[in-house]
Design a protein around this motif. Structure first.
Motif, PDB file in Angstrom:
ATOM      1  N   VAL A  34       0.328  -8.387  -2.846  1.00  0.00           N
ATOM      2  CA  VAL A  34       0.173  -7.814  -1.505  1.00  0.00           C
ATOM      3  C   VAL A  34       0.089  -6.300  -1.638  1.00  0.00           C
ATOM      4  CG1 VAL A  34       1.223  -7.564   0.774  1.00  0.00           C
ATOM      5  CG2 VAL A  34       1.496  -9.691  -0.486  1.00  0.00           C
ATOM      6  N   PRO A  36      -1.801  -2.851   0.723  1.00  0.00           N
ATOM      7  CA  PRO A  36      -2.727  -2.494   1.807  1.00  0.00           C
ATOM      8  C   PRO A  36      -4.073  -1.999   1.269  1.00  0.00           C
ATOM      9  CG  PRO A  36      -0.956  -0.860   1.590  1.00  0.00           C
ATOM     10  CD  PRO A  36      -0.624  -1.981   0.669  1.00  0.00           C
ATOM     11  N   LEU A  37      -4.093  -1.584  -0.010  1.00  0.00           N
ATOM     12  CA  LEU A  37      -5.338  -1.067  -0.586  1.00  0.00           C
ATOM     13  C   LEU A  37      -5.996  -2.129  -1.461  1.00  0.00           C
ATOM     14  CD1 LEU A  37      -3.991   2.409  -1.729  1.00  0.00           C
ATOM     15  CD2 LEU A  37      -5.414   1.935   0.264  1.00  0.00           C
ATOM     16  N   TYR A  39      -7.499  -1.697  -4.160  1.00  0.00           N
ATOM     17  CA  TYR A  39      -7.671  -1.213  -5.536  1.00  0.00           C
ATOM     18  C   TYR A  39      -6.390  -0.605  -6.079  1.00  0.00           C
ATOM     19  CZ  TYR A  39      -8.491   2.814  -2.529  1.00  0.00           C
ATOM     20  OH  TYR A  39      -8.387   3.748  -1.539  1.00  0.00           O
ATOM     21  N   PRO A  47      -6.494  14.705 -10.527  1.00  0.00           N
ATOM     22  CA  PRO A  47      -6.907  16.116 -10.633  1.00  0.00           C
ATOM     23  C   PRO A  47      -8.393  16.262 -10.993  1.00  0.00           C
ATOM     24  CG  PRO A  47      -4.779  15.796 -11.687  1.00  0.00           C
ATOM     25  CD  PRO A  47      -5.301  14.429 -11.359  1.00  0.00           C
ATOM     26  N   ALA A  75      -2.254  -6.136   2.896  1.00  0.00           N
ATOM     27  CA  ALA A  75      -1.121  -5.964   3.818  1.00  0.00           C
ATOM     28  C   ALA A  75      -0.049  -5.119   3.160  1.00  0.00           C
ATOM     29  CB  ALA A  75      -0.537  -7.329   4.166  1.00  0.00           C
ATOM     30  N   LYS A  76       0.909  -4.711   3.988  1.00  0.00           N
ATOM     31  CA  LYS A  76       2.101  -4.038   3.476  1.00  0.00           C
ATOM     32  C   LYS A  76       3.242  -5.039   3.499  1.00  0.00           C
ATOM     33  CE  LYS A  76       1.757   0.803   4.660  1.00  0.00           C
ATOM     34  NZ  LYS A  76       2.248   1.871   5.479  1.00  0.00           N
ATOM     35  N   THR A 107       6.799  -3.675  -7.112  1.00  0.00           N
ATOM     36  CA  THR A 107       6.091  -2.621  -7.850  1.00  0.00           C
ATOM     37  C   THR A 107       5.381  -1.721  -6.829  1.00  0.00           C
ATOM     38  OG1 THR A 107       4.294  -4.218  -8.055  1.00  0.00           O
ATOM     39  CG2 THR A 107       5.681  -3.912 -10.001  1.00  0.00           C
ATOM     40  N   GLY A 109       5.764   1.389  -6.168  1.00  0.00           N
ATOM     41  CA  GLY A 109       5.532   2.776  -6.554  1.00  0.00           C
ATOM     42  C   GLY A 109       6.371   3.804  -5.817  1.00  0.00           C
ATOM     43  N   ALA A 110       5.819   5.015  -5.768  1.00  0.00           N
ATOM     44  CA  ALA A 110       6.532   6.147  -5.176  1.00  0.00           C
ATOM     45  C   ALA A 110       5.608   6.873  -4.208  1.00  0.00           C
ATOM     46  CB  ALA A 110       6.974   7.096  -6.277  1.00  0.00           C
ATOM     47  N   ASP A 307       7.499   3.139 -10.726  1.00  0.00           N
ATOM     48  CA  ASP A 307       8.190   4.253 -10.066  1.00  0.00           C
ATOM     49  C   ASP A 307       9.242   3.828  -9.043  1.00  0.00           C
ATOM     50  OD1 ASP A 307       6.432   5.711 -11.525  1.00  0.00           O
ATOM     51  OD2 ASP A 307       5.440   6.708  -9.834  1.00  0.00           O
ATOM     52  N   ALA A 327       3.111   6.638 -15.850  1.00  0.00           N
ATOM     53  CA  ALA A 327       2.238   5.488 -16.084  1.00  0.00           C
ATOM     54  C   ALA A 327       2.533   4.844 -17.437  1.00  0.00           C
ATOM     55  CB  ALA A 327       0.790   5.949 -16.020  1.00  0.00           C
ATOM     56  N   VAL A 361      -0.006  14.575 -22.435  1.00  0.00           N
ATOM     57  CA  VAL A 361      -1.309  15.217 -22.610  1.00  0.00           C
ATOM     58  C   VAL A 361      -1.840  15.566 -21.216  1.00  0.00           C
ATOM     59  CG1 VAL A 361      -2.537  12.994 -22.702  1.00  0.00           C
ATOM     60  CG2 VAL A 361      -3.513  14.962 -23.815  1.00  0.00           C
TER      61      VAL A 361
HETATM   62  C1  LIG Z   1      -1.730  13.437  -9.968  1.00  0.00           C
HETATM   63  C2  LIG Z   1      -0.956  12.527 -10.858  1.00  0.00           C
HETATM   64  C3  LIG Z   1      -1.144  12.580 -12.236  1.00  0.00           C
HETATM   65  C4  LIG Z   1      -0.413  11.748 -13.071  1.00  0.00           C
HETATM   66  N1  LIG Z   1      -0.619  11.827 -14.426  1.00  0.00           N
HETATM   67  C5  LIG Z   1       0.078  11.016 -15.250  1.00  0.00           C
HETATM   68  C6  LIG Z   1      -0.142  11.073 -16.650  1.00  0.00           C
HETATM   69  O1  LIG Z   1      -0.959  11.856 -17.128  1.00  0.00           O
HETATM   70  N2  LIG Z   1       0.571  10.227 -17.446  1.00  0.00           N
HETATM   71  C7  LIG Z   1       1.483   9.333 -16.930  1.00  0.00           C
HETATM   72  O2  LIG Z   1       2.095   8.581 -17.697  1.00  0.00           O
HETATM   73  N3  LIG Z   1       1.705   9.267 -15.606  1.00  0.00           N
HETATM   74  C8  LIG Z   1       1.029  10.079 -14.747  1.00  0.00           C
HETATM   75  N4  LIG Z   1       1.247  10.010 -13.395  1.00  0.00           N
HETATM   76  C9  LIG Z   1       2.259   9.073 -12.853  1.00  0.00           C
HETATM   77  C10 LIG Z   1       1.739   7.658 -12.724  1.00  0.00           C
HETATM   78  O3  LIG Z   1       0.489   7.633 -12.125  1.00  0.00           O
HETATM   79  C11 LIG Z   1       2.731   6.820 -11.932  1.00  0.00           C
HETATM   80  O4  LIG Z   1       3.968   6.878 -12.590  1.00  0.00           O
HETATM   81  C12 LIG Z   1       2.265   5.371 -11.829  1.00  0.00           C
HETATM   82  O5  LIG Z   1       1.151   5.296 -10.995  1.00  0.00           O
HETATM   83  C13 LIG Z   1       3.369   4.481 -11.286  1.00  0.00           C
HETATM   84  O6  LIG Z   1       2.889   3.187 -11.149  1.00  0.00           O
HETATM   85  P1  LIG Z   1       3.468   2.217 -10.028  1.00  0.00           P
HETATM   86  O7  LIG Z   1       2.789   0.904 -10.194  1.00  0.00           O
HETATM   87  O8  LIG Z   1       4.937   2.247 -10.063  1.00  0.00           O
HETATM   88  O9  LIG Z   1       3.057   2.876  -8.648  1.00  0.00           O
HETATM   89  P2  LIG Z   1       1.602   3.091  -8.065  1.00  0.00           P
HETATM   90  O10 LIG Z   1       0.601   3.132  -9.144  1.00  0.00           O
HETATM   91  O11 LIG Z   1       1.724   4.257  -7.159  1.00  0.00           O
HETATM   92  O12 LIG Z   1       1.330   1.776  -7.210  1.00  0.00           O
HETATM   93  C14 LIG Z   1       2.059   1.451  -6.055  1.00  0.00           C
HETATM   94  C15 LIG Z   1       1.221   0.499  -5.224  1.00  0.00           C
HETATM   95  O13 LIG Z   1       2.027  -0.029  -4.190  1.00  0.00           O
HETATM   96  C16 LIG Z   1       1.266  -0.098  -3.007  1.00  0.00           C
HETATM   97  N5  LIG Z   1       2.178  -0.107  -1.879  1.00  0.00           N
HETATM   98  C17 LIG Z   1       2.784   0.948  -1.296  1.00  0.00           C
HETATM   99  N6  LIG Z   1       3.556   0.533  -0.272  1.00  0.00           N
HETATM  100  C18 LIG Z   1       3.426  -0.804  -0.214  1.00  0.00           C
HETATM  101  C19 LIG Z   1       3.984  -1.805   0.641  1.00  0.00           C
HETATM  102  N7  LIG Z   1       4.832  -1.498   1.623  1.00  0.00           N
HETATM  103  N8  LIG Z   1       3.617  -3.074   0.434  1.00  0.00           N
HETATM  104  C20 LIG Z   1       2.749  -3.405  -0.556  1.00  0.00           C
HETATM  105  N9  LIG Z   1       2.210  -2.499  -1.389  1.00  0.00           N
HETATM  106  C21 LIG Z   1       2.554  -1.217  -1.228  1.00  0.00           C
HETATM  107  C22 LIG Z   1       0.382   1.128  -3.079  1.00  0.00           C
HETATM  108  O14 LIG Z   1      -0.760   0.997  -2.232  1.00  0.00           O
HETATM  109  C23 LIG Z   1       0.032   1.165  -4.558  1.00  0.00           C
HETATM  110  O15 LIG Z   1      -1.134   0.450  -4.816  1.00  0.00           O
HETATM  111  C24 LIG Z   1       0.521  10.833 -12.524  1.00  0.00           C
HETATM  112  C25 LIG Z   1       0.703  10.766 -11.141  1.00  0.00           C
HETATM  113  C26 LIG Z   1      -0.028  11.603 -10.319  1.00  0.00           C
HETATM  114  C27 LIG Z   1       0.188  11.529  -8.826  1.00  0.00           C
END
Ligand SMILES: Cc1cc2nc3c(=O)[nH]c(=O)nc-3n(C[C@H](O)[C@H](O)[C@H](O)COP(=O)(O)OP(=O)(O)OC[C@H]3O[C@@H](n4cnc5c(N)ncnc54)[C@H](O)[C@@H]3O)c2cc1C
Length: 466
Positions: A34, A36-37, A39, A47, A75-76, A107, A109-110, A307, A327, A361
């Motif tokens: 689930v 909302p996006l 992708y 950047p 959905a959220k 999962t 995220g932040a 995150d 990541a 990097v």
């Molecule tokens: C500009 C930038 C550069 C970065 N560069 C690096 C790098 O060089 N190296 C590195 O290791 N890390 C980097 N990071 C950090 C890395 O991208 C994040 O740590 C990583 O994306 C975390 O993954 P995640 O799956 O926890 O969260 P995300 O990838 O943020 O995924 C969270 C997902 O949850 C979804 N979501 C949100 N709310 C809800 C809800 N209520 N219900 C359902 N879905 C929901 C979102 O739409 C999203 O798709 C960078 C981050 C940024 C912003």
């Protein structure tokens, strides 16, 4: 069949689903993701998207294209009642409903973490989504167009001033990339000189990029200074009302582009909207085997990664004993989570997550980069190539890798793509201007009343007289 619900299809969610598809036998479990996006966003490319070095669509991965056996729900998740194993699903269209599950993987995220500074919520933009990266690029390019038509003065200066708040990796990368883009733009605008553009980065601490050594971070500061970009260390933003950035030093910088990258916090909707245990910093308390809970107490049927979670860093690194939000961890945690979840479904014992930081990097604009692994550091073009090599290959799926690397190849020969499509936010503007519209109804004319007893001949005479 056990039902697995994945909350969030970003890095950790996408990889969990991808790997579950690989590890699960046919009919062994039913997986739903689930988000909302539609992708997953490869955030390290944001950047470069802002700078126009990567096409926006290429830096995201379509869930439906790469997840063949997973149900995808747009959905959220707005509530998790794990005691009853029910999640509240709020679709992007339609009414919220409840979804039952047997295993939940959180999962989500932040999000950007801000402080209640006047004007920031109204005037700044974050850098966590592809939409933000595209908007930043379009704003900078539109501002160049506007400034090129204005005489020198405060309004022109405001349009040509970029302020980034936060000197972590994301902040420094977008700052340096935009500086690089602005320098390319100057060559195309005879009305604007390099000296007309102003770049300020504000960092509350006494140094930037805590992920690299002090020496490497000082190299970055010198490099930025040479490129005409000012970094304000030990300085805080105290206001941003009407786009006037006020600094704790008393300085005021008017800017039309304020980018906020000063930290992230675990997704509050999902963390606060549920009954899973949360630690002091607002993340889901997670064990080293990626099940939710503590060393002594397992919350059965609940998993977390990325995150949103606080996963112990068994390598001895991390901050406060937990994996830092990046990541590198999100991907590796997700891969192990998928294996562990399958193991638990089969009655086997899950493994603990262990990952020693590989280093960092960063790309800082064309041909400038830094790379740090332990005490070993590289700066300049070689580090930039390492950045592109690493991220080009880390992009999930060959289909996506190919698009990104092919784009870089094209840019190498054809130059940076300088197209600005900001008007996409108002796509009907031309159509509306020239669209034929029905004529407004004419007011009805009421003929004067005929005199009583008048004959037809009298009426014809009266008509002729009129
Ligand atoms: C500009 C930038 C550069 C970065 N560069 C690096 C790098 O060089 N190296 C590195 O290791 N890390 C980097 N990071 C950090 C890395 O991208 C994040 O740590 C990583 O994306 C975390 O993954 P995640 O799956 O926890 O969260 P995300 O990838 O943020 O995924 C969270 C997902 O949850 C979804 N979501 C949100 N709310 C809800 C809800 N209520 N219900 C359902 N879905 C929901 C979102 O739409 C999203 O798709 C960078 C981050 C940024 C912003």
């Amino acid at each position: 069949m056990p039902r697995i619900l994945i909350v969030g299809g970003g890095y950790a969610g996408f990889y969990t689903a991808w790997k579950l598809e690989k590890h699960l036998r046919k009919g062994e479990a039913d997986v739903t993701i689930v988000d909302p996006l539609p992708y997953m966003t490869y955030q390290p490319f944001l950047p470069e998207v802002a700078a126009g070095s990567i096409e926006a669509r290429h830096s995201v991965v379509a869930l439906r294209r790469h997840l063949d056996k997973t149900s995808i729900v747009a959905a959220k998740v707005t509530g998790i009642n794990h005691a009853n194993k029910v999640a509240t699903i709020t679709p992007i269209a339609g009414e919220p409903y409840e979804m039952e599950y047997d295993q939940i993987v959180v999962t989500a995220g932040a999000v950007s973490r801000t402080f209640p500074i006047p004007g920031i919520a109204d005037n700044a933009i974050g850098l966590k989504t592809i939409e933000e990266a595209v908007a930043i690029r379009d704003r900078l390019m539109s501002n160049f167009d506007k400034a090129s038509t204005l005489p020198p003065g405060p309004e022109r200066d405001r349009l040509l001033t970029v302020v980034v708040v936060g000197g972590g990796f994301a902040g420094i990368e977008v700052f340096a990339e935009l500086r690089s883009l602005a320098s390319s733009l100057v060559e195309r605008y005879p009305q604007i000189t390099f000296e007309d553009t102003h770049f300020h980065l504000v960092e509350a601490m006494g140094r930037i990029m805590p992920e690299v050594s002090l020496k490497t971070s000082e190299w970055v500061l010198r490099n930025l200074a040479k490129r005409g970009a000012a970094v304000h260390l030990d300085t805080q933003v105290t206001g941003a009302v009407d786009g006037n950035i006020e600094l704790s030093t008393g300085e005021t910088i008017p800017s039309d582009l304020i980018i906020w990258t000063a930290g992230v916090m675990a997704n509050p909707t999902v963390v606060r909207g549920g009954d899973l245990p949360v630690e002091e910093r607002g993340r889901i308390r997670t064990r080293a085997d990626l099940r939710v809970g503590t060393e002594d107490e397992i919350v059965e049927g609940a998993w977390a990664a990325g995150d949103v979670s606080a996963v112990p860093d068994l390598s001895g690194g991390g901050v406060g004993g937990y994996c830092v939000p990046n990541a590198q961890h999100a991907v590796r945690q997700a891969k192990l989570l998928a294996k562990n979840l399958v193991a638990v479904l089969r009655g086997e014992v899950p493994k603990e997550y262990f990952h020693k930081n590989l280093g960092a990097v960063a790309g800082l604009g064309l041909w400038v980069g830094v790379f740090q692994s332990g005490k070993f550091a590289l700066t300049g073009p070689l580090a930039w190539l390492a950045h592109r090599g690493y991220h080009g290959l880390a992009m999930p799926s060959w289909e996506r890798k190919w698009r990104v690397i092919w784009g870089w190849w094209n840019n190498f020969w054809l130059g940076r793509d300088l197209v600005n499509l900001e008007t996409v936010q108002n796509p009907r503007y031309v159509f509306e201007e020239f669209a034929a519209r029905p004529r407004p109804p004419q007011p009805a004319v009421t003929p004067p009343a005929e005199p009583r007893g008048a004959t037809k001949a009298d009426a014809a005479k009266a008509d002729a007289a009129r």
